[in-house]
Write a protein that holds these residues in place. Structure first.
Motif, PDB file in Angstrom:
ATOM      1  N   ASP A 191      48.620  45.920  30.415  1.00  0.00           N
ATOM      2  CA  ASP A 191      47.766  46.741  31.171  1.00  0.00           C
ATOM      3  C   ASP A 191      46.317  47.059  30.776  1.00  0.00           C
ATOM      4  O   ASP A 191      45.708  46.789  31.221  1.00  0.00           O
ATOM      5  N   PHE A 192      45.647  46.606  29.491  1.00  0.00           N
ATOM      6  CA  PHE A 192      43.990  47.306  29.477  1.00  0.00           C
ATOM      7  C   PHE A 192      44.196  46.585  28.374  1.00  0.00           C
ATOM      8  O   PHE A 192      44.731  46.415  26.421  1.00  0.00           O
ATOM      9  N   SER A 193      42.681  45.756  28.165  1.00  0.00           N
ATOM     10  CA  SER A 193      41.836  45.431  26.878  1.00  0.00           C
ATOM     11  C   SER A 193      41.020  45.953  26.288  1.00  0.00           C
ATOM     12  O   SER A 193      39.772  46.378  27.109  1.00  0.00           O
ATOM     13  N   LEU A 194      41.347  46.398  25.123  1.00  0.00           N
ATOM     14  CA  LEU A 194      40.034  47.347  24.893  1.00  0.00           C
ATOM     15  C   LEU A 194      39.083  46.899  23.761  1.00  0.00           C
ATOM     16  O   LEU A 194      39.298  45.954  23.504  1.00  0.00           O
ATOM     17  N   HIS A 195      37.564  46.639  24.112  1.00  0.00           N
ATOM     18  CA  HIS A 195      36.799  46.545  23.259  1.00  0.00           C
ATOM     19  C   HIS A 195      35.887  47.828  22.242  1.00  0.00           C
ATOM     20  O   HIS A 195      34.758  48.312  23.018  1.00  0.00           O
ATOM     21  N   ALA A 196      35.284  47.634  21.361  1.00  0.00           N
ATOM     22  CA  ALA A 196      34.535  47.860  20.799  1.00  0.00           C
ATOM     23  C   ALA A 196      32.784  47.318  20.984  1.00  0.00           C
ATOM     24  O   ALA A 196      32.885  45.782  20.271  1.00  0.00           O
ATOM     25  N   VAL A 197      32.474  47.327  22.340  1.00  0.00           N
ATOM     26  CA  VAL A 197      31.353  46.230  22.022  1.00  0.00           C
ATOM     27  C   VAL A 197      30.166  46.163  21.505  1.00  0.00           C
ATOM     28  O   VAL A 197      29.332  45.597  20.971  1.00  0.00           O
ATOM     29  N   THR A 198      29.990  47.049  20.627  1.00  0.00           N
ATOM     30  CA  THR A 198      29.273  47.594  18.995  1.00  0.00           C
ATOM     31  C   THR A 198      29.345  46.579  18.453  1.00  0.00           C
ATOM     32  O   THR A 198      28.703  45.892  18.582  1.00  0.00           O
ATOM     33  N   LYS A 199      30.817  45.931  18.474  1.00  0.00           N
ATOM     34  CA  LYS A 199      31.023  44.493  17.327  1.00  0.00           C
ATOM     35  C   LYS A 199      30.710  43.126  17.847  1.00  0.00           C
ATOM     36  O   LYS A 199      29.538  43.121  17.470  1.00  0.00           O
ATOM     37  N   TYR A 200      31.557  42.098  18.235  1.00  0.00           N
ATOM     38  CA  TYR A 200      30.949  40.718  18.764  1.00  0.00           C
ATOM     39  C   TYR A 200      30.108  41.374  19.934  1.00  0.00           C
ATOM     40  O   TYR A 200      29.691  39.516  20.144  1.00  0.00           O
ATOM     41  N   ILE A 201      30.584  41.825  21.026  1.00  0.00           N
ATOM     42  CA  ILE A 201      29.591  41.579  22.019  1.00  0.00           C
ATOM     43  C   ILE A 201      28.720  41.277  22.306  1.00  0.00           C
ATOM     44  O   ILE A 201      27.602  40.758  22.475  1.00  0.00           O
ATOM     45  N   GLY A 202      28.041  43.055  21.474  1.00  0.00           N
ATOM     46  CA  GLY A 202      26.949  42.999  21.452  1.00  0.00           C
ATOM     47  C   GLY A 202      26.219  41.975  20.697  1.00  0.00           C
ATOM     48  O   GLY A 202      25.042  41.325  20.605  1.00  0.00           O
ATOM     49  N   GLY A 203      26.502  41.808  19.017  1.00  0.00           N
ATOM     50  CA  GLY A 203      26.634  40.942  18.395  1.00  0.00           C
ATOM     51  C   GLY A 203      25.597  41.296  17.753  1.00  0.00           C
ATOM     52  O   GLY A 203      25.323  40.240  16.861  1.00  0.00           O
ATOM     53  N   HIS A 204      24.974  42.525  17.562  1.00  0.00           N
ATOM     54  CA  HIS A 204      23.607  42.769  16.476  1.00  0.00           C
ATOM     55  C   HIS A 204      24.029  43.804  15.945  1.00  0.00           C
ATOM     56  O   HIS A 204      22.341  43.824  15.470  1.00  0.00           O
ATOM     57  N   SER A 205      23.974  44.226  15.816  1.00  0.00           N
ATOM     58  CA  SER A 205      24.520  45.394  14.876  1.00  0.00           C
ATOM     59  C   SER A 205      23.561  46.460  15.264  1.00  0.00           C
ATOM     60  O   SER A 205      22.235  46.967  14.875  1.00  0.00           O
ATOM     61  N   ASP A 206      23.130  46.376  17.077  1.00  0.00           N
ATOM     62  CA  ASP A 206      22.209  47.199  17.139  1.00  0.00           C
ATOM     63  C   ASP A 206      22.474  48.462  18.350  1.00  0.00           C
ATOM     64  O   ASP A 206      21.356  49.180  19.313  1.00  0.00           O
ATOM     65  N   LEU A 207      23.720  48.530  18.136  1.00  0.00           N
ATOM     66  CA  LEU A 207      24.077  49.124  19.786  1.00  0.00           C
ATOM     67  C   LEU A 207      25.410  50.147  20.127  1.00  0.00           C
ATOM     68  O   LEU A 207      25.978  49.465  18.555  1.00  0.00           O
ATOM     69  N   MET A 208      25.842  51.104  20.600  1.00  0.00           N
ATOM     70  CA  MET A 208      27.045  51.603  20.797  1.00  0.00           C
ATOM     71  C   MET A 208      28.123  51.736  22.133  1.00  0.00           C
ATOM     72  O   MET A 208      27.324  52.419  22.704  1.00  0.00           O
ATOM     73  N   ILE A 209      28.308  50.835  22.331  1.00  0.00           N
ATOM     74  CA  ILE A 209      29.257  50.833  23.673  1.00  0.00           C
ATOM     75  C   ILE A 209      30.934  50.501  23.426  1.00  0.00           C
ATOM     76  O   ILE A 209      31.502  49.394  22.422  1.00  0.00           O
ATOM     77  N   GLY A 210      32.032  51.732  24.144  1.00  0.00           N
ATOM     78  CA  GLY A 210      33.085  50.963  24.120  1.00  0.00           C
ATOM     79  C   GLY A 210      33.718  50.726  25.400  1.00  0.00           C
ATOM     80  O   GLY A 210      32.358  50.829  26.496  1.00  0.00           O
ATOM     81  N   ALA A 211      34.221  49.903  26.129  1.00  0.00           N
ATOM     82  CA  ALA A 211      35.245  49.491  26.926  1.00  0.00           C
ATOM     83  C   ALA A 211      36.460  48.915  27.190  1.00  0.00           C
ATOM     84  O   ALA A 211      36.984  49.129  25.885  1.00  0.00           O
ATOM     85  N   ALA A 212      37.009  49.911  28.480  1.00  0.00           N
ATOM     86  CA  ALA A 212      38.427  49.245  28.688  1.00  0.00           C
ATOM     87  C   ALA A 212      38.481  47.862  29.671  1.00  0.00           C
ATOM     88  O   ALA A 212      37.944  49.123  31.067  1.00  0.00           O
ATOM     89  N   ILE A 213      38.954  46.868  29.422  1.00  0.00           N
ATOM     90  CA  ILE A 213      39.689  46.432  31.025  1.00  0.00           C
ATOM     91  C   ILE A 213      40.292  46.466  31.630  1.00  0.00           C
ATOM     92  O   ILE A 213      41.862  46.176  30.637  1.00  0.00           O
ATOM     93  N   ALA A 214      40.488  47.274  32.639  1.00  0.00           N
ATOM     94  CA  ALA A 214      42.231  46.907  33.775  1.00  0.00           C
ATOM     95  C   ALA A 214      42.834  45.780  34.107  1.00  0.00           C
ATOM     96  O   ALA A 214      41.859  44.836  34.471  1.00  0.00           O
ATOM     97  N   LYS A 215      43.730  45.331  33.972  1.00  0.00           N
ATOM     98  CA  LYS A 215      44.662  43.990  34.704  1.00  0.00           C
ATOM     99  C   LYS A 215      44.552  44.230  36.457  1.00  0.00           C
ATOM    100  O   LYS A 215      44.850  43.402  36.960  1.00  0.00           O
ATOM    101  N   SER A 216      44.648  45.834  36.345  1.00  0.00           N
ATOM    102  CA  SER A 216      45.001  46.517  37.764  1.00  0.00           C
ATOM    103  C   SER A 216      44.918  47.441  38.224  1.00  0.00           C
ATOM    104  O   SER A 216      44.784  48.423  37.252  1.00  0.00           O
ATOM    105  N   ASP A 217      44.949  48.428  39.322  1.00  0.00           N
ATOM    106  CA  ASP A 217      44.605  49.473  39.825  1.00  0.00           C
ATOM    107  C   ASP A 217      45.788  50.331  39.132  1.00  0.00           C
ATOM    108  O   ASP A 217      46.882  49.258  39.480  1.00  0.00           O
ATOM    109  N   SER A 218      45.739  51.252  38.817  1.00  0.00           N
ATOM    110  CA  SER A 218      46.986  52.285  38.251  1.00  0.00           C
ATOM    111  C   SER A 218      46.653  53.858  38.159  1.00  0.00           C
ATOM    112  O   SER A 218      45.260  53.428  37.969  1.00  0.00           O
ATOM    113  N   PRO A 219      47.692  54.173  38.140  1.00  0.00           N
ATOM    114  CA  PRO A 219      47.134  55.970  38.341  1.00  0.00           C
ATOM    115  C   PRO A 219      46.356  56.158  36.603  1.00  0.00           C
ATOM    116  O   PRO A 219      45.543  57.078  36.456  1.00  0.00           O
ATOM    117  N   MET A 220      46.628  54.977  35.543  1.00  0.00           N
ATOM    118  CA  MET A 220      45.463  55.732  33.794  1.00  0.00           C
ATOM    119  C   MET A 220      44.435  54.893  34.422  1.00  0.00           C
ATOM    120  O   MET A 220      43.353  55.218  33.914  1.00  0.00           O
TER     121      MET A 220
END
Length: 375
Positions: A191-220
C-alpha cells in the motif's frame, strides 16, 4: 517515460515567469487570493502546500509508479505519520520486522506510540512467522524493511503483502536502501512505499526529508494528508529543491553505488580477518534469490563482522582514512559505523559488526583503505 527521464522531467516545467530551466525556490509562506476569494494556483499557505514540495511529491509518485505522495520534514516524521495515520476502523496492532532501523526501535520505546499501539516483532524472512503473527490477533498494519538495517535481511515483499491483504491489514515497505531505481514495492501489492529522502534520493548528505508514496487512494492516505497539514511536519522549500536536484542523478549514482558495493563485498568475503559479510548480492546470502527477483541490483549498503569482537571492529573503524566514521548513508562519501556502540545497551547489532555505506569514490581506493585498516 523511462526512469532516468522521469527523474529529470516529472512534475517540472520551464518557469513561466522567468523562463528558467531550474525551478525557483518559492520561500513565500502565503499566497494571494483572486478577487473572488479563490486561489487560482491552488496554493494557500506553505504548510498546506508549496510549489517546490508539490513538484517533489509529483516526481516521487512518478518514480514509484504510485497514486500520490506525501512529503514530511524527515524520514522519522514520515514513519511516525504512517503509523499514526492508521484509520480508526483498523486494529491498532502493527507487525514489525526483527531487524529494523534503530530509530524505529527508539520511537517505540521512547514515545507514546509504543503504548498507543500494540507491536509484534517477528523475523519476516520466514513467512510462517508472519502468518502466525497475523493469526494471533487482528492486525492493522504490516511493516516491511528490505533490505533491512543493519543485517541486510531480505523479505519477500509480494508474499508478505498477500498475507497482510487477506487479513485486511495495510502494508508499508521501507524502500530507503533499495530506492525506486532498484525496487518498486507498490508493484508487489504494497500500500505504501516509504523513503528517507535524506539518503539516496537526496544523495549529497545535505538535506532532511521523508516521504510516503501511496499505491492508491485510501482512508490512510487521506489521514496522511491531514497529518501533514495539521501537525506541520513539512520540509522546507529549499530542502525540496535540493531533493529535486539530487534525484536527477539518482539512477546514475545508484549504478556506481551498486557496482562499488558488489566489488567491496567480494573483496571482504575472501579476507581472513572477516567473520561474515552481509550483502544480498552474494550468492551465499540467504535472501539472494528473493532479492534477485524483486530488485534490479543489490544496493549500496553492506555490513561485515570482524574477527576478534568489539575491540577488533572498533580498531578497523578507527584506522580508515577514506571512509568517514559517520551516521547516515546514501551520500557521495563512503561511511563506516560500529552500530552497537552507536545504538547503546538496547542494540540488536552484533558487537563486531560494521555497517558501511559505499560512496562514489574509486572502488580500488576504497579497497586499499579497508585493506590497510584490516591489517
Amino acid at each position: 517515460m523511462r526512469f532516468e527521464t522521469k527523474a529529470i522531467h516529472s512534475g517540472r516545467q520551464v518557469d513561466k515567469t522567468t523562463s528558467s530551466v531550474t525551478m525557483p525556490i518559492h520561500l513565500s509562506t502565503t499566497f494571494e487570493r483572486a478577487a473572488d476569494g479563490s486561489y487560482p494556483n491552488e496554493f494557500v499557505y506553505s504548510r498546506e502546500n508549496n510549489p517546490n514540495r508539490h513538484v517533489l511529491e509529483d516526481c516521487l509518485t512518478s518514480l514509484e509508479d504510485g497514486h500520490d505522495s506525501v512529503a514530511f520534514a524527515s524520514g522519522m516524521a514520515a514513519i511516525t505519520s504512517l503509523i499514526e495515520a492508521l484509520p480508526a476502523d483498523k486494529p491498532r496492532r502493527v507487525i514489525m520486522p526483527s531487524d529494523m532501523y534503530f530509530g524505529i526501535r527508539s520511537l517505540l520505546s521512547d514515545t507514546d506510540i509504543g503504548t498507543n499501539f500494540d507491536f509484534d516483532i517477528v523475523d519476516m524472512t520466514n513467512l510462517n512467522n508472519v502468518e502466525k503473527a497475523i493469526n494471533r490477533a487482528p492486525t492493522g498494519l504490516v511493516w516491511i524493511e528490505t533490505p533491512s538495517n543493519p543485517l541486510l535481511k531480505v523479505t519477500d515483499i509480494e508474499a508478505v503483502a498477500q498475507i497482510a491483504q487477506e487479513a485486511g491489514a495495510y502494508t508499508v515497505v521501507d524502500n530507503t536502501w533499495a530506492t525506486p531505481v532498484l525496487q518498486r514495492p507498490l508493484r508487489y501489492g504494497v500500500d505504501f512505499s516509504l523513503h528517507a529522502v535524506t539518503k539516496y534520493i537526496g544523495g549529497h548528505s545535505d538535506l532532511m526529508i521523508g516521504a510516503a508514496i501511496a499505491k492508491s487512494d485510501s482512508p490512510m492516505l487521506a489521514n496522511l494528508r491531514a497529518w501533514q497539514h495539521a501537525k506541520g511536519a513539512v520540509p522546507s522549500p529549499f530542502e525540496c529543491w535540493l531533493a529535486l536536484r539530487g534525484v536527477q542523478s539518482l539512477a546514475q549514482r545508484m549504478a556506481t553505488h551498486c557496482s562499488n558495493t558488489s566489488a567491496i563485498a567480494d573483496f571482504l568475503v575472501h579476507h581472513p580477518s572477516i567473520e561474515a559479510v552481509h550483502y544480498p548480492g552474494l550468492a551465499e546470502h540467504p535472501g539472494h534469490h528473493i532479492a534477485a527477483r524483486q530488485m534490479s541490483s543489490f544496493g549500496g549498503m553492506l555490513s561485515f563482522q570482524v574477527k576478534g569482537g568489539w575491540d577488533a571492529s572498533m580498531a578497523v573503524a578507527a584506522k580508515v582514512q577514506l571512509f568517514t566514521r559517520a551516521t547516515s548513508l546514501g551520500g557521495t562519501h563512503s561511511f563506516i559505523e560500529h552500530r552497537a556502540s552507536v545504538e547503546g545497551s538496547t542494540t540488536m547489532a552484533p558487537s563486531n559488526l560494521l555497517r558501511v555505506s559505499i560512496g562514489l569514490e574509486h572502488v580500488d581506493d576504497l579497497k586499499e583503505d579497508l585493506l590497510q585498516a584490516l591489517e
